[in-house]
Enzyme design. Structure first.
Site, PDB file in Angstrom:
ATOM      1  N   ASP A   9       0.844  -1.196   0.000  1.00 24.19           N
ATOM      2  CA  ASP A   9       0.000   0.000   0.000  1.00 24.19           C
ATOM      3  C   ASP A   9       0.875   1.240   0.000  1.00 24.19           C
ATOM      4  OD1 ASP A   9      -2.365  -1.366   0.123  1.00 24.19           O
ATOM      5  OD2 ASP A   9      -2.546  -1.216   2.302  1.00 24.19           O
ATOM      6  N   LYS A  21      -3.261   1.466  -2.560  1.00 25.73           N
ATOM      7  CA  LYS A  21      -4.437   1.773  -1.756  1.00 25.73           C
ATOM      8  C   LYS A  21      -4.200   3.038  -0.956  1.00 25.73           C
ATOM      9  CE  LYS A  21      -7.319  -1.055   0.975  1.00 25.73           C
ATOM     10  NZ  LYS A  21      -7.388  -2.270   1.757  1.00 25.73           N
ATOM     11  N   MET A  32      -8.947   8.425   8.715  1.00 29.00           N
ATOM     12  CA  MET A  32      -9.723   8.700   7.490  1.00 29.00           C
ATOM     13  C   MET A  32     -10.814   9.731   7.765  1.00 29.00           C
ATOM     14  SD  MET A  32     -10.128   4.750   6.180  1.00 29.00           S
ATOM     15  CE  MET A  32     -10.384   4.032   7.795  1.00 29.00           C
TER      16      MET A  32
HETATM   17  C1  LIG Z   1      -7.187   2.676   5.898  1.00 31.01           C
HETATM   18  S1  LIG Z   1      -6.576   3.431   7.350  1.00 31.01           S
HETATM   19  C2  LIG Z   1      -5.371   2.268   7.782  1.00 31.01           C
HETATM   20  C3  LIG Z   1      -4.860   2.426   9.173  1.00 31.01           C
HETATM   21  C4  LIG Z   1      -3.725   1.475   9.500  1.00 31.01           C
HETATM   22  N1  LIG Z   1      -4.144   0.111   9.478  1.00 31.01           N
HETATM   23  C5  LIG Z   1      -3.066   1.795  10.842  1.00 31.01           C
HETATM   24  O1  LIG Z   1      -3.100   0.975  11.763  1.00 31.01           O
HETATM   25  O2  LIG Z   1      -2.469   2.877  10.949  1.00 31.01           O
HETATM   26  C6  LIG Z   1      -5.646   4.779   6.696  1.00 31.01           C
HETATM   27  C7  LIG Z   1      -5.669   6.011   7.582  1.00 31.01           C
HETATM   28  O3  LIG Z   1      -4.675   5.908   8.592  1.00 31.01           O
HETATM   29  C8  LIG Z   1      -4.176   7.190   8.891  1.00 31.01           C
HETATM   30  N2  LIG Z   1      -2.734   7.223   8.608  1.00 31.01           N
HETATM   31  C9  LIG Z   1      -1.958   6.183   8.295  1.00 31.01           C
HETATM   32  N3  LIG Z   1      -0.664   6.542   8.198  1.00 31.01           N
HETATM   33  C10 LIG Z   1      -0.623   7.863   8.464  1.00 31.01           C
HETATM   34  C11 LIG Z   1       0.414   8.837   8.534  1.00 31.01           C
HETATM   35  N4  LIG Z   1       1.689   8.503   8.327  1.00 31.01           N
HETATM   36  N5  LIG Z   1       0.084  10.108   8.853  1.00 31.01           N
HETATM   37  C12 LIG Z   1      -1.192  10.459   9.090  1.00 31.01           C
HETATM   38  N6  LIG Z   1      -2.222   9.578   9.025  1.00 31.01           N
HETATM   39  C13 LIG Z   1      -1.949   8.304   8.731  1.00 31.01           C
HETATM   40  C14 LIG Z   1      -4.960   8.188   8.069  1.00 31.01           C
HETATM   41  O4  LIG Z   1      -6.084   8.588   8.812  1.00 31.01           O
HETATM   42  C15 LIG Z   1      -5.352   7.330   6.897  1.00 31.01           C
HETATM   43  O5  LIG Z   1      -6.458   7.871   6.219  1.00 31.01           O
END
Ligand SMILES: C[S@@+](CC[C@H](N)C(=O)[O-])C[C@H]1O[C@@H](n2cnc3c(N)ncnc32)[C@H](O)[C@@H]1O
Length: 258
Positions: free
Chosen positions: A35, A57, A168
């Site tokens: 991803d 993704k 998100m």
């Molecule tokens: C589909 S979710 C997946 C979350 C993932 N499984 C986790 O445990 O972090 C994706 C969301 O995670 C958050 N996200 C993930 N990495 C990030 C980052 N480096 N900075 C800010 N938000 C992040 C955002 O809200 C993004 O829209």
């Protein structure tokens, strides 16, 4: 001979936040499906001989639909390969990891899961925001902002106390803040939005329940971002705050709260 699938939590995007188990799994991979929120820049070093597949993704934009990702994983494993699915954060936190595990079980493909550092906890931390702090917050709730929350969910959240973490949540921020206010959350409740955590261009926008939508619009906030709602946002800092300043902020809160 059937191969296998390993779901790997890649952490919030910085290569040194991959776990030792994640690095080992990548080193043993024949193919890696990754991803964009995963630390894919590290693949050249940690999976130098594997075939790399960008399944692209990003929130709201699935370059390859979820069912096709699952079919690809199964296909590679049935062809005898070790397929690693490198996901952002932790596979089981709002990441559809369980669906991929079930797809493997259905196809009789051996599958295991390497946990990762979730953005829900680490990205606020990268902005100096602890999700708990004695006297301020002793619980946190992680919610998906992918779709607007229902009135009963909003009522529940508004009454729960502690810290609310939204993944998100950029697009649904207006309905979330309006809904929490409708169910009694104070207009002055601190709110932070941390964009692109752990990247060189990480940025934090701070406001309160009443004005954060305006502040986010003015700053041009975009995904990926983690929204944090709660008193702990008072402790946000970019690494330069002195211990004395942070203790002063915590003490100021304690004085108001008592
Ligand atoms: C589909 S979710 C997946 C979350 C993932 N499984 C986790 O445990 O972090 C994706 C969301 O995670 C958050 N996200 C993930 N990495 C990030 C980052 N480096 N900075 C800010 N938000 C992040 C955002 O809200 C993004 O829209």
């Amino acid at each position: 001979m059937t191969g296998r699938v390993t779901l790997v939590g890649g952490g919030p995007g910085r290569a040194d936040l991959l776990t030792v188990a994640a690095v080992r799994a990548l080193g043993a991979a024949d193919v890696v499906l990754y991803d964009r929120l995963a630390p894919y820049e590290a693949l050249a070093e940690y999976a130098p001989t594997a075939e790399l597949v960008d399944v692209g993704k990003t929130p709201g934009h699935h370059a390859i639909p979820q069912h096709e990702i699952e079919a690809l994983l199964v296909e590679h494993a049935l062809a005898g390969r070790h397929a690693v699915r490198l996901k952002g954060g932790d596979p089981y936190v709002l990441g559809r990891g369980s669906e991929e595990v079930l797809a493997c079980h259905r196809a009789g493909v051996p599958v295991d899961v390497v946990p990762g550092v979730t953005s829900a906890i680490s990205v606020p931390g990268a902005a100096g925001i602890p999700l708990t702090h004695r006297g301020m917050s002793h619980l946190f709730t992680v919610v998906s902002g992918h779709a607007p929350l229902t009135p009963s969910e909003l009522e529940h959240l508004a009454g729960l106390g502690g810290t609310i973490v939204v993944l998100m949540g950029v697009n649904t921020l207006p309905s979330l803040t309006a809904g929490l206010a409708r169910f009694g959350m104070r207009a002055e409740m601190p709110v932070a939005i941390v964009e692109r955590g752990f990247r060189a261009d990480q940025r934090t926008t701070i406001g309160d329940l009443a004005d954060i939508v305006f502040a986010a619009g003015r700053a041009g906030v975009t995904s990926p971002a983690v929204v944090v709602i709660g008193e702990v946002v008072r402790l946000a800092h970019d690494g330069d705050a002195s211990a004395a300043e942070l203790m002063e902020r915590a003490a100021a809160f304690a004085a108001v709260a008592s």
